[in-house]
Design a protein around this motif. Structure first.
Motif, PDB file in Angstrom:
ATOM      1  N   THR A 189     -38.589   6.549  -1.901  1.00  0.00           N
ATOM      2  CA  THR A 189     -38.786   5.344  -2.536  1.00  0.00           C
ATOM      3  C   THR A 189     -38.881   4.201  -2.584  1.00  0.00           C
ATOM      4  OG1 THR A 189     -37.103   6.613  -4.032  1.00  0.00           O
ATOM      5  CG2 THR A 189     -37.256   3.468  -4.601  1.00  0.00           C
ATOM      6  N   SER A 234     -42.597   2.907  -3.412  1.00  0.00           N
ATOM      7  CA  SER A 234     -42.257   1.941  -5.277  1.00  0.00           C
ATOM      8  C   SER A 234     -41.400   0.814  -4.038  1.00  0.00           C
ATOM      9  CB  SER A 234     -41.339   2.514  -5.762  1.00  0.00           C
ATOM     10  OG  SER A 234     -40.552   2.044  -4.962  1.00  0.00           O
ATOM     11  N   LEU A 288     -38.498  -0.127  -3.395  1.00  0.00           N
ATOM     12  CA  LEU A 288     -37.043  -0.464  -4.269  1.00  0.00           C
ATOM     13  C   LEU A 288     -35.779   0.919  -2.955  1.00  0.00           C
ATOM     14  CD1 LEU A 288     -35.489  -1.277  -6.327  1.00  0.00           C
ATOM     15  CD2 LEU A 288     -35.779   1.059  -7.184  1.00  0.00           C
ATOM     16  N   THR A 337     -36.861   3.312 -17.441  1.00  0.00           N
ATOM     17  CA  THR A 337     -38.752   2.220 -16.704  1.00  0.00           C
ATOM     18  C   THR A 337     -38.682   4.431 -15.737  1.00  0.00           C
ATOM     19  OG1 THR A 337     -40.094   1.414 -15.182  1.00  0.00           O
ATOM     20  CG2 THR A 337     -38.116   1.482 -13.927  1.00  0.00           C
ATOM     21  N   GLU A 391     -41.358   7.044 -14.057  1.00  0.00           N
ATOM     22  CA  GLU A 391     -42.203   6.039 -12.700  1.00  0.00           C
ATOM     23  C   GLU A 391     -42.789   7.229 -12.380  1.00  0.00           C
ATOM     24  OE1 GLU A 391     -40.572   3.944  -9.939  1.00  0.00           O
ATOM     25  OE2 GLU A 391     -40.485   2.137 -11.038  1.00  0.00           O
ATOM     26  N   GLU A 400     -46.502   7.365 -11.032  1.00  0.00           N
ATOM     27  CA  GLU A 400     -46.265   6.522 -10.187  1.00  0.00           C
ATOM     28  C   GLU A 400     -47.778   6.370  -9.066  1.00  0.00           C
ATOM     29  OE1 GLU A 400     -43.496   6.118  -7.067  1.00  0.00           O
ATOM     30  OE2 GLU A 400     -43.089   7.857  -6.550  1.00  0.00           O
ATOM     31  N   PHE A 413     -49.833   0.260  -9.242  1.00  0.00           N
ATOM     32  CA  PHE A 413     -48.463   0.846  -9.355  1.00  0.00           C
ATOM     33  C   PHE A 413     -47.552  -0.259  -9.087  1.00  0.00           C
ATOM     34  CE2 PHE A 413     -44.245   3.010  -7.830  1.00  0.00           C
ATOM     35  CZ  PHE A 413     -43.751   2.916 -10.008  1.00  0.00           C
ATOM     36  N   SER A 466     -43.495  -1.297  -9.544  1.00  0.00           N
ATOM     37  CA  SER A 466     -41.885  -0.329 -10.214  1.00  0.00           C
ATOM     38  C   SER A 466     -41.506  -1.935 -10.803  1.00  0.00           C
ATOM     39  CB  SER A 466     -41.341  -0.044  -8.549  1.00  0.00           C
ATOM     40  OG  SER A 466     -39.950   0.335  -9.822  1.00  0.00           O
ATOM     41  N   ARG A 502     -32.237  -5.329 -11.213  1.00  0.00           N
ATOM     42  CA  ARG A 502     -32.022  -4.359 -10.218  1.00  0.00           C
ATOM     43  C   ARG A 502     -29.908  -3.307 -11.114  1.00  0.00           C
ATOM     44  NH1 ARG A 502     -30.130  -0.741  -7.999  1.00  0.00           N
ATOM     45  NH2 ARG A 502     -30.951  -0.312  -4.910  1.00  0.00           N
ATOM     46  N   CYS A 507     -30.790  -1.122 -14.602  1.00  0.00           N
ATOM     47  CA  CYS A 507     -31.996  -0.240 -14.758  1.00  0.00           C
ATOM     48  C   CYS A 507     -31.927   1.254 -14.026  1.00  0.00           C
ATOM     49  CB  CYS A 507     -33.145  -0.618 -13.820  1.00  0.00           C
ATOM     50  SG  CYS A 507     -35.332  -0.708 -14.031  1.00  0.00           S
ATOM     51  N   VAL A 552     -34.368   4.303 -13.006  1.00  0.00           N
ATOM     52  CA  VAL A 552     -35.538   4.978 -12.659  1.00  0.00           C
ATOM     53  C   VAL A 552     -35.139   6.472 -12.760  1.00  0.00           C
ATOM     54  CG1 VAL A 552     -37.754   4.951 -10.958  1.00  0.00           C
ATOM     55  CG2 VAL A 552     -36.076   2.933 -11.515  1.00  0.00           C
ATOM     56  N   ASN A 576     -37.721   9.744 -11.935  1.00  0.00           N
ATOM     57  CA  ASN A 576     -39.306  10.592 -11.322  1.00  0.00           C
ATOM     58  C   ASN A 576     -38.700  11.606 -11.157  1.00  0.00           C
ATOM     59  OD1 ASN A 576     -41.459  10.082 -10.022  1.00  0.00           O
ATOM     60  ND2 ASN A 576     -40.583   7.673  -8.776  1.00  0.00           N
TER      61      ASN A 576
END
Ligand code: PLP
Length: 411
Positions: free
Chosen positions: A93, A97, A99, A214, A216, A219, A228, A230, A239, A242, A244, A246
């Protein structure tokens, strides 16, 4: 054993209101119908599937084969995922992205689908509203409803490239709104939001005190000059609110292995893991070993797939643009075209007059043996979704059949 005759009322009592309210996945249903026709020897071209037509990379399959022989893999393992996989996902990750997450902020799930289900179940109380830009992937509203939430579609169309805006979201927001679902690249539209719009929407959500879920999963499948971005990277203030979602399905051609994950604040991840501990426990260890090989390896397999998808994307978009009454903005991500067929509806076609995209999709399957998914499945009637995750020759053959058929339409 004999059963009393069932009446509609008795039928209703048999299945709970919660589950009987779910609609079967339209994409899987159409795919199954098309595959059954193919099994009968019919030359059906299938644009319905949401999966890469490539094989899982060999090194991933080999890692799984090795794992089969490892006795540690034959036992229950931690619900949250093999520690080495959670660590590798955190590292992947950061790489992909940007993150920064700790392994305890990662929960390994049975595909992105379970991650979504658990995210909504963990965040929503009955009556909480969820803003859902439409067209949306068919699983979101069902997953939201199963968690007691209320999906609130926020419609977009081809005039904005299927991208929503802060103004539209704001006008759908109420004091019951808790979550915004944000997906880029998007299934079914192929839209990819530019980073500044991702940031603008993310800042709005943060200011409004909303959570963002969200997705992804696409991505790595972006084309031309699309990039892309994030949302929690664009808006670090999000943060703590949220989640994520995937998985390995689309990036590594691993749909059947069923490995996904969610990333979120540690309390949300712990709560979702507790739910998972009673529902499914750990994801199959052999699949986790395969996912570990996938996410810790390089991205050469997805680069090769992306090149093929890009070529097919261009071919399909051009061929669809040649069909009178069909409008298709160029998709910038994932592997779907989402043309509007509103101008074709109501026209005479092979002795019939389809008035909805669902009727048109049925007619197309029956008359020219091309399977695609109508916009009804994605909350926006009047459109068709065509996946370009299929061989180049099949793709040309299928769209040629569509060109010929729709070319016959007249008022
Ligand atoms: N999210 C999106 C947008 C998808 O299109 C899909 C699959 O079609 C998924 C999540 C779920 O993928 P899986 O459960 O196979 O990991």
């Amino acid at each position: 054993m004999s059963h009393p005759p069932s009446t509609p009322a008795a039928e209703e009592r048999r299945i709970s209101a919660r589950v009987s309210g779910i609609t079967e996945s339209a994409t899987l249903a159409i795919d199954a119908k098309a595959k059954a026709l193919q099994a009968d020897g019919r030359p059906v071209v299938v644009f319905a599937a949401g999966e890469p037509d490539f094989s899982t990379p060999a090194h991933v399959v080999e890692a799984a084969a090795r794992a089969c022989k490892d006795p540690r893999m034959h036992r229950y393992s931690p619900t949250g995922g093999l520690p080495e996989l959670r660590e590798a996902i955190a590292e992947k990750t950061r790489r992909d992205s940007g993150l920064l997450v700790r392994p305890d902020e990662v929960l390994v799930t049975n595909g992105g689908k379970q991650a979504l289900y658990e995210a909504f179940a963990t965040l929503l109380d009955p009556g909480d509203e969820v803003l859902l830009p439409a067209p949306y992937w068919t699983t979101y509203p069902e997953s939201i409803r199963l968690a007691g939430g209320v999906p609130v579609p926020v419609r977009t169309d081809e005039t904005t490239g299927y991208q929503t805006s802060v103004e539209r979201l704001e006008s759908a927001c109420t004091d019951r709104t808790k979550v915004l679902v944000f997906v880029s690249p998007s299934n079914p539209s192929g839209a990819v939001y530019p980073p500044d719009l991702v940031a603008e929407i993310g800042r709005w959500a943060a200011d409004r005190g909303l959570w963002v879920v969200t997705d992804e999963i696409y991505e790595h499948l972006v084309y031309a000059d699309a990039v892309f971005a994030s949302m929690p990277v664009q808006v670090p203030a999000l943060r703590e609110h949220c989640v994520v979602v995937n998985g390995v399905a689309k990036t590594y051609a691993m749909t059947g292995w069923r490995v996904g994950w969610l990333i979120g604040p540690a309390d949300v991840v712990a709560a979702a893991a507790s739910l998972q501990s009673h529902a499914t426990s750990n994801v199959a260890n052999v699949s986790q070993a395969a996912a570990l090989a996938a996410v810790s390896g390089d991205l050469s397999a997805v680069a090769a797939m992306r090149e093929a998808f890009d070529r097919r994307r261009i071919t399909m978009t051009k061929m669809l643009a040649d069909i009178p009454g069909v409008t298709c903005p160029e998709p910038r991500g994932a592997f779907y075209c989402y043309p509007s067929v509103k101008e074709v509806l109501g026209c005479k076609l092979r002795g019939r007059r389809p008035t909805t995209s669902a009727e048109l999709a049925e007619l197309i399957l029956e008359e020219v043996e091309v399977a695609l998914v109508p916009g009804e499945a994605f909350g926006t009637p009047g459109y068709l979704r065509l996946s370009y995750a299929l061989g180049d020759d099949d793709l040309s053959e299928g769209v040629t059949r569509l060109q010929q058929l729709i070319g016959e339409a007249h008022r």
